[in-house]
Scaffold this active site. Structure first.
Site, mmCIF file in Angstrom:
data_model
loop_
_atom_site.group_PDB
_atom_site.id
_atom_site.type_symbol
_atom_site.label_atom_id
_atom_site.label_comp_id
_atom_site.label_asym_id
_atom_site.label_seq_id
_atom_site.Cartn_x
_atom_site.Cartn_y
_atom_site.Cartn_z
ATOM 1 N N GLY A 42 0.794 -1.237 0.000
ATOM 2 C CA GLY A 42 0.000 0.000 0.000
ATOM 3 C C GLY A 42 0.822 1.281 0.000
ATOM 4 N N SER A 149 7.856 8.285 -3.491
ATOM 5 C CA SER A 149 8.464 9.573 -3.150
ATOM 6 C C SER A 149 8.734 9.649 -1.659
ATOM 7 C CB SER A 149 7.514 10.704 -3.545
ATOM 8 O OG SER A 149 6.291 10.583 -2.828
ATOM 9 N N GLY A 185 2.406 25.819 3.216
ATOM 10 C CA GLY A 185 0.939 25.835 3.300
ATOM 11 C C GLY A 185 0.302 25.090 2.151
ATOM 12 N N GLU A 191 -3.811 19.984 5.781
ATOM 13 C CA GLU A 191 -4.522 18.822 6.340
ATOM 14 C C GLU A 191 -4.011 18.512 7.750
ATOM 15 O OE1 GLU A 191 -5.934 16.301 2.361
ATOM 16 O OE2 GLU A 191 -4.447 15.403 3.685
ATOM 17 N N ASP A 318 4.598 8.292 -8.204
ATOM 18 C CA ASP A 318 5.276 9.485 -7.680
ATOM 19 C C ASP A 318 6.723 9.636 -8.149
ATOM 20 O OD1 ASP A 318 3.010 10.094 -6.230
ATOM 21 O OD2 ASP A 318 4.017 10.122 -4.267
ATOM 22 N N ALA A 326 -2.465 9.536 -5.347
ATOM 23 C CA ALA A 326 -2.694 8.102 -5.387
ATOM 24 C C ALA A 326 -3.535 7.701 -6.602
ATOM 25 C CB ALA A 326 -3.383 7.665 -4.101
ATOM 26 N N HIS A 450 -33.141 16.907 -4.553
ATOM 27 C CA HIS A 450 -33.332 17.931 -3.532
ATOM 28 C C HIS A 450 -33.741 17.272 -2.219
ATOM 29 C CE1 HIS A 450 -34.449 21.730 -1.712
ATOM 30 N NE2 HIS A 450 -35.562 21.156 -1.292
HETATM 31 P P1 FAD Z 1 4.454 5.075 -2.749
HETATM 32 O O1 FAD Z 1 3.091 4.995 -2.198
HETATM 33 O O2 FAD Z 1 5.436 5.954 -2.080
HETATM 34 O O3 FAD Z 1 4.987 3.578 -2.808
HETATM 35 C C1 FAD Z 1 6.270 3.228 -3.158
HETATM 36 C C2 FAD Z 1 6.667 1.988 -2.388
HETATM 37 O O4 FAD Z 1 7.882 1.493 -2.925
HETATM 38 C C3 FAD Z 1 6.913 2.234 -0.909
HETATM 39 O O5 FAD Z 1 6.083 1.413 -0.114
HETATM 40 C C4 FAD Z 1 8.388 1.895 -0.716
HETATM 41 O O6 FAD Z 1 8.643 1.240 0.522
HETATM 42 C C5 FAD Z 1 8.632 0.962 -1.871
HETATM 43 N N1 FAD Z 1 10.041 0.936 -2.316
HETATM 44 C C6 FAD Z 1 10.854 1.972 -2.587
HETATM 45 N N2 FAD Z 1 12.051 1.542 -3.017
HETATM 46 C C7 FAD Z 1 11.989 0.192 -3.024
HETATM 47 C C8 FAD Z 1 12.910 -0.830 -3.361
HETATM 48 N N3 FAD Z 1 14.128 -0.541 -3.829
HETATM 49 N N4 FAD Z 1 12.513 -2.111 -3.227
HETATM 50 C C9 FAD Z 1 11.276 -2.427 -2.769
HETATM 51 N N5 FAD Z 1 10.377 -1.502 -2.442
HETATM 52 C C10 FAD Z 1 10.707 -0.205 -2.570
HETATM 53 N N6 FAD Z 1 -2.708 11.184 -2.422
HETATM 54 C C11 FAD Z 1 -4.019 11.198 -2.715
HETATM 55 O O7 FAD Z 1 -4.387 10.983 -3.870
HETATM 56 N N7 FAD Z 1 -4.970 11.443 -1.750
HETATM 57 C C12 FAD Z 1 -4.624 11.702 -0.476
HETATM 58 O O8 FAD Z 1 -5.494 11.918 0.367
HETATM 59 C C13 FAD Z 1 -3.249 11.704 -0.135
HETATM 60 N N8 FAD Z 1 -2.861 11.939 1.127
HETATM 61 C C14 FAD Z 1 -1.543 11.923 1.431
HETATM 62 C C15 FAD Z 1 -1.170 12.207 2.731
HETATM 63 C C16 FAD Z 1 0.165 12.210 3.083
HETATM 64 C C17 FAD Z 1 0.549 12.520 4.503
HETATM 65 C C18 FAD Z 1 1.156 11.895 2.110
HETATM 66 C C19 FAD Z 1 2.608 11.867 2.473
HETATM 67 C C20 FAD Z 1 0.795 11.624 0.811
HETATM 68 C C21 FAD Z 1 -0.559 11.636 0.455
HETATM 69 N N9 FAD Z 1 -0.979 11.389 -0.849
HETATM 70 C C22 FAD Z 1 -2.303 11.428 -1.162
HETATM 71 C C23 FAD Z 1 -0.022 11.065 -1.920
HETATM 72 C C24 FAD Z 1 0.036 9.546 -2.149
HETATM 73 O O9 FAD Z 1 0.394 8.926 -0.942
HETATM 74 C C25 FAD Z 1 1.035 9.203 -3.237
HETATM 75 O O10 FAD Z 1 0.738 9.920 -4.403
HETATM 76 C C26 FAD Z 1 0.996 7.718 -3.554
HETATM 77 O O11 FAD Z 1 1.305 6.970 -2.412
HETATM 78 C C27 FAD Z 1 1.977 7.387 -4.679
HETATM 79 O O12 FAD Z 1 2.025 6.019 -4.890
HETATM 80 P P2 FAD Z 1 3.351 5.300 -5.419
HETATM 81 O O13 FAD Z 1 3.013 3.863 -5.485
HETATM 82 O O14 FAD Z 1 3.871 5.993 -6.610
HETATM 83 O O15 FAD Z 1 4.426 5.544 -4.278
HETATM 84 P P1 NAD Z 2 2.734 20.864 -1.835
HETATM 85 O O1 NAD Z 2 3.534 20.995 -3.060
HETATM 86 O O2 NAD Z 2 1.279 20.627 -1.923
HETATM 87 O O3 NAD Z 2 2.885 22.178 -0.941
HETATM 88 C C1 NAD Z 2 4.109 22.659 -0.504
HETATM 89 C C2 NAD Z 2 3.935 24.105 -0.122
HETATM 90 O O4 NAD Z 2 5.110 24.535 0.531
HETATM 91 C C3 NAD Z 2 3.712 25.026 -1.305
HETATM 92 O O5 NAD Z 2 2.636 25.882 -1.050
HETATM 93 C C4 NAD Z 2 5.042 25.782 -1.407
HETATM 94 O O6 NAD Z 2 4.901 27.091 -1.924
HETATM 95 C C5 NAD Z 2 5.486 25.794 0.033
HETATM 96 N N1 NAD Z 2 6.917 25.907 0.224
HETATM 97 C C6 NAD Z 2 7.904 25.304 -0.475
HETATM 98 N N2 NAD Z 2 9.102 25.624 0.033
HETATM 99 C C7 NAD Z 2 8.868 26.433 1.088
HETATM 100 C C8 NAD Z 2 9.705 27.085 2.026
HETATM 101 N N3 NAD Z 2 11.027 26.959 1.986
HETATM 102 N N4 NAD Z 2 9.125 27.848 2.979
HETATM 103 C C9 NAD Z 2 7.773 27.980 3.046
HETATM 104 N N5 NAD Z 2 6.938 27.386 2.174
HETATM 105 C C10 NAD Z 2 7.483 26.615 1.214
HETATM 106 O O7 NAD Z 2 3.472 19.734 -0.968
HETATM 107 P P2 NAD Z 2 3.043 18.961 0.343
HETATM 108 O O8 NAD Z 2 1.917 19.643 1.015
HETATM 109 O O9 NAD Z 2 4.298 18.719 1.099
HETATM 110 O O10 NAD Z 2 2.522 17.600 -0.243
HETATM 111 C C11 NAD Z 2 3.404 16.738 -0.972
HETATM 112 C C12 NAD Z 2 2.673 15.907 -1.979
HETATM 113 O O11 NAD Z 2 1.799 14.988 -1.347
HETATM 114 C C13 NAD Z 2 1.844 16.758 -2.908
HETATM 115 O O12 NAD Z 2 2.182 16.408 -4.222
HETATM 116 C C14 NAD Z 2 0.440 16.387 -2.618
HETATM 117 O O13 NAD Z 2 -0.326 16.325 -3.790
HETATM 118 C C15 NAD Z 2 0.541 15.012 -1.973
HETATM 119 N N6 NAD Z 2 -0.534 14.930 -0.976
HETATM 120 C C16 NAD Z 2 -1.816 14.880 -1.417
HETATM 121 C C17 NAD Z 2 -2.847 14.881 -0.517
HETATM 122 C C18 NAD Z 2 -4.257 14.839 -1.018
HETATM 123 O O14 NAD Z 2 -4.441 14.527 -2.172
HETATM 124 N N7 NAD Z 2 -5.244 15.133 -0.199
HETATM 125 C C19 NAD Z 2 -2.598 14.932 0.834
HETATM 126 C C20 NAD Z 2 -1.284 15.014 1.255
HETATM 127 C C21 NAD Z 2 -0.262 15.000 0.328
#
Ligand code: FAD
Ligand code: NAD
Length: 471
Positions: A42, A149, A185, A191, A318, A326, A450
């Site tokens: 996941g 990422s 921000g 969040e 990512d 996601a 509605h």
């Molecule tokens: P990842 O989910 O990062 O998965 C990559 C996996 O690869 C990891 O489990 C890692 O352990 C594994 N891996 C790495 N290198 C290796 C290796 N060499 N061998 C084996 N395994 C390896 N997105 C949304 O759309 N909605 C949201 O509400 C949302 N909320 C978020 C909240 C937070 C706090 C964060 C940090 C992110 C959020 N995101 C959200 C972003 C979302 O999590 C990512 O876009 C998504 O997980 C990307 O999927 P991925 O599979 O590309 O990478």
């Molecule tokens: P983001 O790119 O959404 O926001 C980063 C913010 O930090 C921007 O507003 C930027 O201008 C600011 N910033 C950058 N450098 C700075 C500095 N030195 N000082 C002050 N402000 C600065 O990134 P995030 O909030 O860290 O999220 C990372 C990724 O995770 C995003 O790509 C986001 O889409 C994903 N994510 C998605 C969800 C969701 O879909 N609900 C939830 C969490 C994370």
């Protein structure tokens, strides 16, 4: 050594990109293995991202509503107390249920799950350091890199996930900080900042740019959102940069100043959340053995079919281009398997919704006003406030608006931007409309039940090509 087993497809990374590709490949009859190193499937999303953050967002919202908003609803409650450990347990239960669910889906679809860290030995062989000790290797006719990422660090501030935290620390704090400063921000900052603000922390968000919400959020919606979050108690310092941080005392002291230069000031906090973006993670993949390189932002370079310059090695999610979401990873996962098995796939990058799960939620799809202006597109806009929507008013939850942007001549929808209750669900309708090339009149002439919040969506469309009824 025994020769490595040959698969049709080997996937490195079991996050949303990797696990969805694995399931899809299994469904298409490919012999597939998925390598994941964290010990559970996941990825970021299920383990430390989307899911745990939404659990905390939902439950902190309920807590906050019960605490501050019961009386006006005719509910007398007794002694309302936060049980943070219990809230964290609820979060962990949802995470473990979902990650185990994927293991089940792997079995059901004949995906081999290899728990370990993968790295390229050669163009077709992935060596794996197993989580439980030992090594193995697996050969793939095709290989997908889906390693995701990691949080971008802030130079000079060492992350300890206790005092200086990323989102991973922010979903696991063991007590509510008195003062929290959020650097950035964007979506994570707002969040997680709102979670801890609802639970009682004094939260200040420091943002380098002149608006909150991160890339893509429409300026008008961003302003409205900031106003609402300010009303809820969050504080904002826009156009402000953090210069340095001192973690040597009990409190962290951050030096900040106006982005364009100005007087410096010190912000003190028990906890500093670094949320300035995420960067692709490709460390330790052994690219030196196969000659793959990343671009200046750490992304693996690919073509339209997700192929690297070594055509049987593809990349999704990512760790390559596009929004780090996601559902974007999920679309790519399905498409990449279709490219491998059928030579054609499809992702419409113009119709990928974004949702910020604050309360109210913020959601958008397509282009915002600034992007349309920059592209020189002639557009019209129409909006409808939730304060004029019967359901939102009845629910005592009427902050926000729905806004459409449409082509000035053809009325074709170009963007939909919402801040309001349930915006994250409502944007699905906007995404479908955009995908199918609908006009605002198509939406406005479609019956919406509605009393629903979705009527605000319909009326915003009506306001774009004509007039809304209730405003
Ligand atoms: P990842 O989910 O990062 O998965 C990559 C996996 O690869 C990891 O489990 C890692 O352990 C594994 N891996 C790495 N290198 C290796 C290796 N060499 N061998 C084996 N395994 C390896 N997105 C949304 O759309 N909605 C949201 O509400 C949302 N909320 C978020 C909240 C937070 C706090 C964060 C940090 C992110 C959020 N995101 C959200 C972003 C979302 O999590 C990512 O876009 C998504 O997980 C990307 O999927 P991925 O599979 O590309 O990478
Ligand atoms: P983001 O790119 O959404 O926001 C980063 C913010 O930090 C921007 O507003 C930027 O201008 C600011 N910033 C950058 N450098 C700075 C500095 N030195 N000082 C002050 N402000 C600065 O990134 P995030 O909030 O860290 O999220 C990372 C990724 O995770 C995003 O790509 C986001 O889409 C994903 N994510 C998605 C969800 C969701 O879909 N609900 C939830 C969490 C994370």
């Amino acid at each position: 050594a025994t020769p490595a087993e040959e698969k049709d497809l080997v996937i490195i990374g079991g996050g949303v990109a990797g696990y969805v590709a694995a399931i899809k490949a299994g469904q298409e009859g490919l012999k597939v293995a998925c390598i994941e190193k964290r010990g559970s499937l996941g990825g970021t999303c299920l383990n430390v991202g989307c899911i745990p953050s939404k659990s905390l967002l939902n439950n902190s919202h309920l807590y906050h509503t019960i605490l501050h908003d019961s009386k006006s609803r005719g509910i007398d409650v007794g002694d309302v107390k936060l049980n943070l450990a219990g809230m964290m347990k609820a979060k962990e239960t949802s995470v473990s249920g979902l990650t185990k669910g994927i293991e089940f889906l792997f079995k059901k679809n004949n995906v081999e799950y290899i728990k370990g860290t993968g790295s390229f030995a050669d163009e077709h062989t992935v060596a794996v350091n197993l989580v439980d000790g030992g090594e193995t290797s697996v050969r793939g006719k095709n290989i997908i890199i889906a390693t995701g990422s990691e949080a971008t660090p802030f130079p000079g501030l060492t992350i300890d996930e206790k005092k200086v935290i990323t989102s991973t620390g922010a979903i696991a704090l063991t007590e509510v900080p008195k003062k929290m400063v959020v650097i950035g921000g964007g979506i994570i900052g707002l969040e997680m900042g709102s979670v801890w603000s609802r639970l009682g922390a004094e939260v200040t968000v420091v943002e380098f740019l002149g608006q909150i919400g991160g890339p893509g959020m429409d300026a008008e919606i961003s302003k409205a959102t900031q106003k609402i979050l300010t009303k809820q108690g969050m504080k904002f310092k826009l156009n402000t940069k953090v210069l340095s941080g001192d973690t040597s005392s009990a409190e962290v002291a951050l030096q900040v100043e106006a982005a364009k230069g100005g007087k410096a000031e010190t912000l003190n906090a028990d906890v500093v959340l670094v949320a300035i973006g995420r960067r692709p993670y490709t460390a330790g993949l052994g690219f030196e053995n196969i000659g793959l390189e990343v671009d200046n932002r750490g992304r693996l370079v690919i073509d339209q079919e997700y192929r690297t310059k070594i055509p049987h090695i593809r990349v999704i999610g990512d760790c390559t281009f596009g929004p780090m979401l996601a559902h974007k990873a999920e679309e790519e996962a399905v498409a990449v398997i279709e490219y491998i098995t059928k030579s054609h796939g499809h992702v419409n990058y113009n119709a990928i919704p974004s949702v910020m799960y604050t309360h109210p939620e913020v959601a958008w799809v397509g282009q915002n006003e600034a992007e349309l202006k920059e592209a020189g597109v002639k557009y019209k806009s129409g909006s409808f406030p939730f304060s004029a929507n019967s359901r939102a008013k009845t629910n005592q939850d009427s902050d926000g608006l729905v806004k459409f942007l449409a082509d000035a001549e053809t009325d074709r929808i170009l963007g939909v931007h919402i801040v309001g209750p349930n915006a994250g669900e409502m944007i699905a309708e906007g995404t479908l409309a955009l995908e199918y090339g609908a006009s605002t009149e198509d939406v406005g002439r479609t019956s919406h039940a509605h009393p629903t919040l979705a009527e605000a969506f319909k009326e915003a469309a009506m306001a774009t090509y004509g007039k809304a009824i209730h405003y």
